[in-house]
Design a protein around this motif. Structure first.
Motif, PDB file in Angstrom:
ATOM      1  N   TRP A 192      -8.070  -6.124 -11.767  1.00  0.00           N
ATOM      2  CA  TRP A 192      -8.756  -4.936 -11.281  1.00  0.00           C
ATOM      3  C   TRP A 192      -7.957  -4.329 -10.134  1.00  0.00           C
ATOM      4  N   PRO A 218      -8.220  -1.298  -7.014  1.00  0.00           N
ATOM      5  CA  PRO A 218      -8.955  -0.203  -6.379  1.00  0.00           C
ATOM      6  C   PRO A 218      -8.063   1.039  -6.319  1.00  0.00           C
ATOM      7  N   ASP A 219      -8.685   2.219  -6.253  1.00  0.00           N
ATOM      8  CA  ASP A 219      -7.865   3.402  -6.007  1.00  0.00           C
ATOM      9  C   ASP A 219      -7.665   3.526  -4.491  1.00  0.00           C
ATOM     10  N   GLU A 220      -6.916   4.543  -4.087  1.00  0.00           N
ATOM     11  CA  GLU A 220      -6.555   4.648  -2.678  1.00  0.00           C
ATOM     12  C   GLU A 220      -7.794   4.773  -1.780  1.00  0.00           C
ATOM     13  N   LYS A 221      -8.783   5.531  -2.285  1.00  0.00           N
ATOM     14  CA  LYS A 221      -9.989   5.764  -1.490  1.00  0.00           C
ATOM     15  C   LYS A 221     -10.751   4.450  -1.250  1.00  0.00           C
ATOM     16  N   ARG A 254       0.826  -1.207   0.000  1.00  0.00           N
ATOM     17  CA  ARG A 254       0.000   0.000   0.000  1.00  0.00           C
ATOM     18  C   ARG A 254       0.865   1.264   0.000  1.00  0.00           C
ATOM     19  N   ASN A 303       1.787   2.366  -3.264  1.00  0.00           N
ATOM     20  CA  ASN A 303       0.630   2.442  -4.167  1.00  0.00           C
ATOM     21  C   ASN A 303       0.470   1.211  -5.058  1.00  0.00           C
ATOM     22  N   PHE A 339      -1.739  -1.224  -5.352  1.00  0.00           N
ATOM     23  CA  PHE A 339      -3.049  -1.603  -4.807  1.00  0.00           C
ATOM     24  C   PHE A 339      -3.518  -2.990  -5.246  1.00  0.00           C
TER      25      PHE A 339
END
Ligand SMILES: [Zn+2]
Length: 239
Positions: free
Chosen positions: A189, A191-194, A122, A125, A127
């Motif tokens: 796939w 995910p973005d950070e949010k 994480r 980045n 993800f």
């Protein structure tokens, strides 16, 4: 007795008195007949006197990086080489890791390793890798809770729900964690950070409750359904 000196502790994330357990100073120089460069790297293995964390501390300088100042009284020029300080691991707060993660190392070292790698992914980045890490961590927690290892992840969530171990809302969010990890592993796939923040927060709450406080785990004996005869395949829904 070893000398105490002060350094930035990566766990406390502040300057602390530290004990030096080992040190090695490595001066170096390079010359090619016309140019001359020199510097020194000091390596230390130190331990925070507060939290007892052991870490690596490196201090280095070289002659290419020089600050020129003058003496405040005499005005005589002085050159100074600023030192670059690095520690390994880097301060924990940058990795978003909650402090209780440290205690998992004593409860379940394998789960600690999975979570540690997940937080590292994480941090940079990554993800996709971090999502696969969440899914793997969830799977490890179910093993820790002695849920049948032959069930699919979705069946494991259902088993935890059926046993009253988690509620409906938590089951739904944990299904998203396992789905997200699966989508990241098999369909690329990410995910973005949010989105990732929501997933990891759900898993952290679950782990904190069942592994760190350990209350629910005690109630579980004999509650989880026994291993089914054909565990790996889910029954096909009726057409
Ligand atoms: Zn410390």
């Amino acid at each position: 007795m070893a000398d105490a000196f002060r350094a930035h502790c990566p766990r406390c994330d502040g300057v602390r008195n530290c004990i030096i357990h080992g040190a090695f100073d490595q001066p170096w120089h390079v010359e090619d007949g016309r140019n001359f460069m020199e510097g020194q790297t000091d390596h230390k293995l130190v331990q925070c006197a507060g939290c007892e964390t052991v870490f690596y501390y490196k201090s280095s300088w070289d002659s290419e990086d020089c600050d020129y100042e003058s003496h405040p009284v005499t005005g005589v020029p002085i050159s100074a080489y600023p030192k670059t300080i690095e520690t390994y691991p880097i301060p924990e707060k940058k990795s978003h890791k909650p402090d209780w993660i440290w205690s998992i190392g004593q409860i379940d070292p394998q789960l600690y390793r999975i979570l540690d790698e997940t937080y590292k992914a994480r941090e940079i980045n990554s993800f996709i890798l971090a999502s696969v890490g969440l899914r793997t961590a969830f799977d490890r927690v179910t093993e820790f809770l002695k849920v049948d290892v032959n069930l699919t992840l979705e069946q494991k969530v259902s088993a935890l729900l059926a046993s009253g171990f988690i509620g409906e809302t938590e089951a739904n969010t944990l299904r998203v964690v396992t789905d997200a990890g699966s989508a990241a592993a098999h369909r690329g796939w990410a995910p973005d950070e949010k989105a990732f923040k929501v997933l990891i927060a759900t898993l952290e709450q679950f782990i904190y409750r069942v592994v760190v406080t350990g209350k629910a785990a005690l109630d579980l004996t004999g509650v989880i359904p026994p291993r089914p005869t054909s565990p790996k395949k889910k029954p096909k829904p009726a057409p």
